[in-house]
Design a protein around this motif. Structure first.
Motif, PDB file in Angstrom:
ATOM      1  N   UNK A  25       0.822  -1.213   0.000  1.00  0.00           N
ATOM      2  CA  UNK A  25       0.000   0.000   0.000  1.00  0.00           C
ATOM      3  C   UNK A  25       0.856   1.263   0.000  1.00  0.00           C
ATOM      4  N   UNK A  26       2.066   1.149   0.509  1.00  0.00           N
ATOM      5  CA  UNK A  26       2.954   2.316   0.533  1.00  0.00           C
ATOM      6  C   UNK A  26       3.379   2.742  -0.871  1.00  0.00           C
ATOM      7  N   UNK A  27       3.124   1.886  -1.857  1.00  0.00           N
ATOM      8  CA  UNK A  27       3.475   2.220  -3.243  1.00  0.00           C
ATOM      9  C   UNK A  27       2.439   3.131  -3.903  1.00  0.00           C
ATOM     10  N   UNK A  28       1.295   3.279  -3.274  1.00  0.00           N
ATOM     11  CA  UNK A  28       0.253   4.166  -3.801  1.00  0.00           C
ATOM     12  C   UNK A  28       0.532   5.574  -3.302  1.00  0.00           C
ATOM     13  N   UNK A  50      -9.993   0.877  -2.789  1.00  0.00           N
ATOM     14  CA  UNK A  50      -9.724   2.131  -2.055  1.00  0.00           C
ATOM     15  C   UNK A  50      -9.568   1.922  -0.556  1.00  0.00           C
ATOM     16  N   UNK A  51     -10.252   0.922   0.011  1.00  0.00           N
ATOM     17  CA  UNK A  51     -10.072   0.618   1.428  1.00  0.00           C
ATOM     18  C   UNK A  51      -8.615   0.251   1.695  1.00  0.00           C
ATOM     19  N   UNK A  52      -8.041  -0.566   0.808  1.00  0.00           N
ATOM     20  CA  UNK A  52      -6.649  -0.986   0.969  1.00  0.00           C
ATOM     21  C   UNK A  52      -5.671   0.133   0.633  1.00  0.00           C
ATOM     22  N   UNK A  53      -6.002   0.927  -0.408  1.00  0.00           N
ATOM     23  CA  UNK A  53      -5.108   2.010  -0.839  1.00  0.00           C
ATOM     24  C   UNK A  53      -5.146   3.203   0.102  1.00  0.00           C
ATOM     25  N   UNK A  54      -6.250   3.310   0.860  1.00  0.00           N
ATOM     26  CA  UNK A  54      -6.467   4.456   1.749  1.00  0.00           C
ATOM     27  C   UNK A  54      -6.420   5.772   0.963  1.00  0.00           C
ATOM     28  N   UNK A  55      -7.026   5.713  -0.204  1.00  0.00           N
ATOM     29  CA  UNK A  55      -7.120   6.897  -1.041  1.00  0.00           C
ATOM     30  C   UNK A  55      -8.371   6.780  -1.906  1.00  0.00           C
ATOM     31  N   UNK A  56      -9.026   7.902  -2.188  1.00  0.00           N
ATOM     32  CA  UNK A  56     -10.191   7.880  -3.058  1.00  0.00           C
ATOM     33  C   UNK A  56      -9.770   7.507  -4.469  1.00  0.00           C
ATOM     34  N   UNK A  57     -10.517   6.566  -5.050  1.00  0.00           N
ATOM     35  CA  UNK A  57     -10.230   6.095  -6.400  1.00  0.00           C
ATOM     36  C   UNK A  57     -11.478   6.289  -7.244  1.00  0.00           C
ATOM     37  N   UNK A  58     -11.336   6.996  -8.350  1.00  0.00           N
ATOM     38  CA  UNK A  58     -12.455   7.224  -9.259  1.00  0.00           C
ATOM     39  C   UNK A  58     -12.542   6.076 -10.264  1.00  0.00           C
ATOM     40  N   UNK A  59     -13.773   5.666 -10.558  1.00  0.00           N
ATOM     41  CA  UNK A  59     -13.997   4.599 -11.526  1.00  0.00           C
ATOM     42  C   UNK A  59     -14.995   5.055 -12.581  1.00  0.00           C
ATOM     43  N   UNK A 171      -5.352  -7.828  -1.112  1.00  0.00           N
ATOM     44  CA  UNK A 171      -5.147  -6.785  -2.119  1.00  0.00           C
ATOM     45  C   UNK A 171      -3.658  -6.484  -2.143  1.00  0.00           C
ATOM     46  N   UNK A 172      -3.011  -6.802  -3.264  1.00  0.00           N
ATOM     47  CA  UNK A 172      -1.566  -6.638  -3.391  1.00  0.00           C
ATOM     48  C   UNK A 172      -1.243  -5.537  -4.399  1.00  0.00           C
ATOM     49  N   UNK A 173      -0.521  -4.517  -3.959  1.00  0.00           N
ATOM     50  CA  UNK A 173      -0.107  -3.428  -4.838  1.00  0.00           C
ATOM     51  C   UNK A 173       1.344  -3.671  -5.283  1.00  0.00           C
ATOM     52  N   UNK A 174       1.561  -3.588  -6.598  1.00  0.00           N
ATOM     53  CA  UNK A 174       2.894  -3.824  -7.125  1.00  0.00           C
ATOM     54  C   UNK A 174       3.687  -2.543  -7.308  1.00  0.00           C
ATOM     55  N   UNK A 175       4.903  -2.707  -7.782  1.00  0.00           N
ATOM     56  CA  UNK A 175       5.765  -1.560  -8.059  1.00  0.00           C
ATOM     57  C   UNK A 175       5.165  -0.716  -9.179  1.00  0.00           C
ATOM     58  N   UNK A 176       5.250   0.610  -9.085  1.00  0.00           N
ATOM     59  CA  UNK A 176       4.717   1.480 -10.150  1.00  0.00           C
ATOM     60  C   UNK A 176       5.413   1.207 -11.481  1.00  0.00           C
ATOM     61  N   UNK A 177       4.628   1.244 -12.540  1.00  0.00           N
ATOM     62  CA  UNK A 177       5.143   1.086 -13.899  1.00  0.00           C
ATOM     63  C   UNK A 177       5.151   2.462 -14.553  1.00  0.00           C
ATOM     64  N   UNK A 178       6.285   2.854 -15.072  1.00  0.00           N
ATOM     65  CA  UNK A 178       6.441   4.212 -15.615  1.00  0.00           C
ATOM     66  C   UNK A 178       6.517   4.172 -17.142  1.00  0.00           C
ATOM     67  N   UNK A 179       5.514   4.790 -17.775  1.00  0.00           N
ATOM     68  CA  UNK A 179       5.489   4.889 -19.239  1.00  0.00           C
ATOM     69  C   UNK A 179       5.467   6.357 -19.668  1.00  0.00           C
ATOM     70  N   UNK A 180       5.934   7.238 -18.808  1.00  0.00           N
ATOM     71  CA  UNK A 180       5.885   8.672 -19.095  1.00  0.00           C
ATOM     72  C   UNK A 180       6.845   9.035 -20.223  1.00  0.00           C
ATOM     73  N   UNK A 181       6.559  10.159 -20.888  1.00  0.00           N
ATOM     74  CA  UNK A 181       7.407  10.640 -21.963  1.00  0.00           C
ATOM     75  C   UNK A 181       7.304   9.833 -23.243  1.00  0.00           C
TER      76      UNK A 181
END
Length: 223
Positions: A25-28, A50-59, A171-181
């Motif tokens: 969850x610390x990855x969010x 969102x309960x696990x992420x502790x952040x509002x998530x829009x769907x 609920x398992x959160x993985x490492x962020x995937x970066x596709x920026x740029x």
């Protein structure tokens, strides 16, 4: 107000009752644009994520939820809006392009956007082929993608059964995937599929599901 009350009272109650196993969850990020991409087993996924992420998530949600008649219909529409959900008219032939555009706008506002790349709930518990919308969102917006593996929610809320059953959930959160740029890469179909498969592989590792190389919609009974 409704979301705030749910965040302060409802979500802690859900955590206390179901005691979901949460990892990563610390990855969010606590703020800023992020795409929360998950496998989809149950309608309850939109509660437990969102309960696990502790952040509002829009769907994105079916437009029908926003225009039902009567008092109940107005309450449902208001609740969906307060939770940040966005109506999508699936009967519109331009719905897919419009959805991506709206998603990029939400991310531009620094929101967390939840997406199920399978396009619908898995009818058999397997992980099915992903649509490329998650790649389009990631490439066009530059927002990081947090892969999420959800386990056990199909036993909590079973289709056709309105009761919620207390079952083990993870609920398992993985490492962020970066596709920026890489906005220009959206024009390439092979790259869209490559990015989509990178997200799919990350989610599969987290969820532990067997992969089926066909769309979930084609595996539904009667299809």
């Amino acid at each position: 107000m409704l979301y705030r009350a749910t965040e302060l009272i409802g979500y802690p109650a859900v955590r206390a009752y179901f005691r979901p196993e949460v990892t990563g969850a610390e990855r969010v990020p606590r703020a800023g644009a992020v795409i929360i991409a998950a496998n989809h087993l149950s309608a309850s996924d939109e509660v437990f994520t969102p309960v696990a992420a502790r952040r509002q998530v829009a769907y994105f949600a079916k437009a029908e939820y926003f225009n039902q008649p009567g008092l109940r219909g107005r309450f449902v529409a208001r609740a969906f809006r307060e939770f940040g959900h966005v109506p999508v008219d699936r009967s519109d032939t331009h719905a897919a392009a419009s959805t991506i555009k709206t998603g990029v706008e939400l991310l531009g506002e620094g929101k967390a956007l939840g997406i199920y790349p399978e396009g619908t709930r898995s009818p058999d518990g397997h992980l099915h082929k992903f649509r490329t919308g998650v790649a389009r969102l990631a490439l066009r917006s530059g927002a990081p993608v947090i892969p999420v593996g959800i386990v056990g929610t199909d036993r909590v809320l079973i289709p056709g059964d309105r009761r919620w059953h207390r079952q083990p959930i993870a609920v398992h959160f993985g490492e962020p995937l970066d596709f920026s740029g890489r906005a220009e890469d959206e024009r390439s179909s092979p790259i869209l599929r490559e990015v989509t498969e990178a997200v799919r592989a990350a989610i599969q590792t987290l969820s532990g599901q067997h992969y089926v190389d066909s769309y979930a919609s084609s595996a539904k009974p009667g299809d």
